[in-house]
Design a protein around this motif. Structure first.
Motif, PDB file in Angstrom:
ATOM      1  N   ASP A  77       0.843  -1.190   0.000  1.00 12.96           N
ATOM      2  CA  ASP A  77       0.000   0.000   0.000  1.00 12.96           C
ATOM      3  C   ASP A  77       0.883   1.247   0.000  1.00 12.96           C
ATOM      4  N   GLU A  78       0.667   2.152  -0.969  1.00 10.45           N
ATOM      5  CA  GLU A  78       1.532   3.328  -1.111  1.00 10.45           C
ATOM      6  C   GLU A  78       1.542   4.210   0.130  1.00 10.45           C
ATOM      7  N   LEU A  79       0.378   4.462   0.712  1.00 12.67           N
ATOM      8  CA  LEU A  79       0.308   5.350   1.871  1.00 12.67           C
ATOM      9  C   LEU A  79       1.030   4.745   3.074  1.00 12.67           C
ATOM     10  N   VAL A  80       0.756   3.486   3.377  1.00  9.68           N
ATOM     11  CA  VAL A  80       1.386   2.832   4.517  1.00  9.68           C
ATOM     12  C   VAL A  80       2.891   2.695   4.276  1.00  9.68           C
ATOM     13  N   ALA A  81       3.275   2.309   3.060  1.00 12.70           N
ATOM     14  CA  ALA A  81       4.701   2.170   2.747  1.00 12.70           C
ATOM     15  C   ALA A  81       5.428   3.499   2.927  1.00 12.70           C
ATOM     16  N   SER A  82       4.796   4.597   2.519  1.00  9.04           N
ATOM     17  CA  SER A  82       5.451   5.899   2.659  1.00  9.04           C
ATOM     18  C   SER A  82       5.624   6.269   4.124  1.00  9.04           C
ATOM     19  N   LEU A  83       4.663   5.918   4.984  1.00  5.79           N
ATOM     20  CA  LEU A  83       4.812   6.163   6.421  1.00  5.79           C
ATOM     21  C   LEU A  83       5.973   5.340   6.990  1.00  5.79           C
ATOM     22  N   LEU A  84       6.067   4.084   6.584  1.00  7.32           N
ATOM     23  CA  LEU A  84       7.145   3.228   7.073  1.00  7.32           C
ATOM     24  C   LEU A  84       8.510   3.721   6.610  1.00  7.32           C
ATOM     25  N   VAL A  85       8.605   4.144   5.347  1.00  7.61           N
ATOM     26  CA  VAL A  85       9.865   4.657   4.825  1.00  7.61           C
ATOM     27  C   VAL A  85      10.225   5.966   5.520  1.00  7.61           C
ATOM     28  N   LEU A  86       9.248   6.823   5.727  1.00  4.12           N
ATOM     29  CA  LEU A  86       9.472   8.120   6.370  1.00  4.12           C
ATOM     30  C   LEU A  86      10.111   7.954   7.740  1.00  4.12           C
ATOM     31  N   HIS A  87       9.722   6.915   8.457  1.00  3.75           N
ATOM     32  CA  HIS A  87      10.244   6.690   9.806  1.00  3.75           C
ATOM     33  C   HIS A  87      11.331   5.623   9.842  1.00  3.75           C
ATOM     34  N   ASP A  88      11.857   5.247   8.683  1.00  2.00           N
ATOM     35  CA  ASP A  88      12.917   4.243   8.586  1.00  2.00           C
ATOM     36  C   ASP A  88      12.506   2.933   9.261  1.00  2.00           C
ATOM     37  N   LEU A  89      11.237   2.552   9.064  1.00  2.00           N
ATOM     38  CA  LEU A  89      10.700   1.323   9.641  1.00  2.00           C
ATOM     39  C   LEU A  89      10.381   0.267   8.594  1.00  2.00           C
ATOM     40  N   HIS A  90      10.555   0.602   7.318  1.00  2.00           N
ATOM     41  CA  HIS A  90      10.193  -0.336   6.254  1.00  2.00           C
ATOM     42  C   HIS A  90      11.146  -1.522   6.291  1.00  2.00           C
ATOM     43  N   PRO A  91      10.612  -2.745   6.366  1.00  2.00           N
ATOM     44  CA  PRO A  91      11.482  -3.919   6.499  1.00  2.00           C
ATOM     45  C   PRO A  91      12.183  -4.330   5.203  1.00  2.00           C
ATOM     46  N   GLU A  92      11.787  -3.801   4.069  1.00  2.00           N
ATOM     47  CA  GLU A  92      12.410  -4.192   2.797  1.00  2.00           C
ATOM     48  C   GLU A  92      13.572  -3.258   2.469  1.00  2.00           C
ATOM     49  N   ASP A  93      14.597  -3.807   1.802  1.00  2.00           N
ATOM     50  CA  ASP A  93      15.722  -2.971   1.393  1.00  2.00           C
ATOM     51  C   ASP A  93      15.339  -2.112   0.187  1.00  2.00           C
ATOM     52  N   ARG A  94      16.206  -1.176  -0.171  1.00  2.03           N
ATOM     53  CA  ARG A  94      15.935  -0.218  -1.240  1.00  2.03           C
ATOM     54  C   ARG A  94      15.608  -0.908  -2.569  1.00  2.03           C
ATOM     55  N   ASP A  95      16.401  -1.893  -2.955  1.00  2.00           N
ATOM     56  CA  ASP A  95      16.187  -2.545  -4.249  1.00  2.00           C
ATOM     57  C   ASP A  95      14.828  -3.243  -4.313  1.00  2.00           C
ATOM     58  N   THR A  96      14.423  -3.854  -3.217  1.00  2.00           N
ATOM     59  CA  THR A  96      13.117  -4.519  -3.172  1.00  2.00           C
ATOM     60  C   THR A  96      12.001  -3.490  -3.273  1.00  2.00           C
ATOM     61  N   ARG A  97      12.172  -2.340  -2.610  1.00  2.00           N
ATOM     62  CA  ARG A  97      11.148  -1.291  -2.663  1.00  2.00           C
ATOM     63  C   ARG A  97      11.076  -0.663  -4.055  1.00  2.00           C
ATOM     64  N   ILE A  98      12.219  -0.527  -4.715  1.00  7.26           N
ATOM     65  CA  ILE A  98      12.212  -0.021  -6.096  1.00  7.26           C
ATOM     66  C   ILE A  98      11.468  -1.005  -6.996  1.00  7.26           C
ATOM     67  N   ALA A  99      11.750  -2.291  -6.836  1.00  4.72           N
ATOM     68  CA  ALA A  99      11.060  -3.308  -7.636  1.00  4.72           C
ATOM     69  C   ALA A  99       9.555  -3.273  -7.367  1.00  4.72           C
ATOM     70  N   ARG A 100       9.168  -3.081  -6.103  1.00  5.74           N
ATOM     71  CA  ARG A 100       7.748  -2.998  -5.746  1.00  5.74           C
ATOM     72  C   ARG A 100       7.109  -1.785  -6.427  1.00  5.74           C
ATOM     73  N   ALA A 101       7.808  -0.655  -6.425  1.00  2.06           N
ATOM     74  CA  ALA A 101       7.283   0.558  -7.075  1.00  2.06           C
ATOM     75  C   ALA A 101       7.118   0.331  -8.575  1.00  2.06           C
ATOM     76  N   LEU A 102       8.108  -0.283  -9.204  1.00  2.00           N
ATOM     77  CA  LEU A 102       8.023  -0.550 -10.647  1.00  2.00           C
ATOM     78  C   LEU A 102       6.894  -1.529 -10.955  1.00  2.00           C
ATOM     79  N   ASP A 103       6.639  -2.443 -10.026  1.00  2.00           N
ATOM     80  CA  ASP A 103       5.548  -3.398 -10.218  1.00  2.00           C
ATOM     81  C   ASP A 103       4.188  -2.694 -10.252  1.00  2.00           C
ATOM     82  N   THR A 104       4.068  -1.575  -9.535  1.00  7.46           N
ATOM     83  CA  THR A 104       2.793  -0.851  -9.531  1.00  7.46           C
ATOM     84  C   THR A 104       2.538  -0.124 -10.841  1.00  7.46           C
TER      85      THR A 104
END
Length: 190
Positions: A77-104
């Motif tokens: 979910d874009e909104l929840v993911a952005s909150l997690l990234v904003l607070h450095d709480l997202h459990p996925e690394d950068r490359d995985t998050r980039i792949a997730r964004a491209l998948d959308t």
């Protein structure tokens, strides 16, 4: 995941915010006080929407808890993911998050070329069979930038390169029909 170093007390935090807003209103510029209040309202709306979305995703359709993987729904979910990234709480690394964004934005048919950590530039190649016009590239780039803002804010710029040109399509006509005369011999009569 990074846990907060100290627990946040909601009541104390609320009092601190009210105190700062009161000081700005009393001793500061009225425009700055209004801007600060607007900022607090915007942040409250943002976090409130994110928390509501978390509850909705955890509850599943119809408000019932799902047996599926709730973390996957939250991270997608874009909104929840952005909150997690904003607070450095997202459990996925950068490359995985980039792949997730491209998948959308998979309908734009883009391939990852590379990511330059020093400049924050993500290079992509158009893999689609679009018309090749600039508008298609601009739309793809904007869609990717919007998705990356939520999932991977480390990406500062996106460079979408055109797909390599394909070999031209050769037109093959039909051959001469059997028994038909071709070329200069067609004018001769037996």
């Amino acid at each position: 995941m990074t846990a907060p170093t100290h627990p946040v007390n909601a009541e104390q935090t609320g009092r601190r915010i009210e105190d700062v807003l009161d000081r700005l209103a009393t001793h500061g510029d009225p425009a700055a006080a209004a801007a600060a209040e607007e900022l607090v309202r915007s942040l409250m709306d943002f976090y409130g929407s994110g928390l509501a979305r978390i509850l909705q995703l955890l509850s599943g359709p119809g408000g019932r808890r799902t047996a599926g993987e709730p973390l996957s729904a939250l991270l997608g979910d874009e909104l929840v993911a952005s909150l997690l990234v904003l607070h450095d709480l997202h459990p996925e690394d950068r490359d995985t998050r980039i792949a997730r964004a491209l998948d959308t934005v998979r309908d734009h048919a883009l391939e990852l070329v590379d990511f330059d950590e020093h400049t924050g530039t993500l290079r992509l190649r158009s893999a689609g069979e679009g018309c090749g016009c600039a508008a298609t590239g601009t739309a793809s780039q904007q869609a990717v930038e919007d998705a990356l803002a939520c999932f991977a804010p480390e990406v500062k710029t996106v460079d979408v390169q055109a797909a390599p040109p394909q070999a031209p399509l050769l037109q093959i006509g039909t051959g001469p029909q059997s028994g038909a005369a071709v070329g200069p011999t067609a004018a001769r009569t037996p």
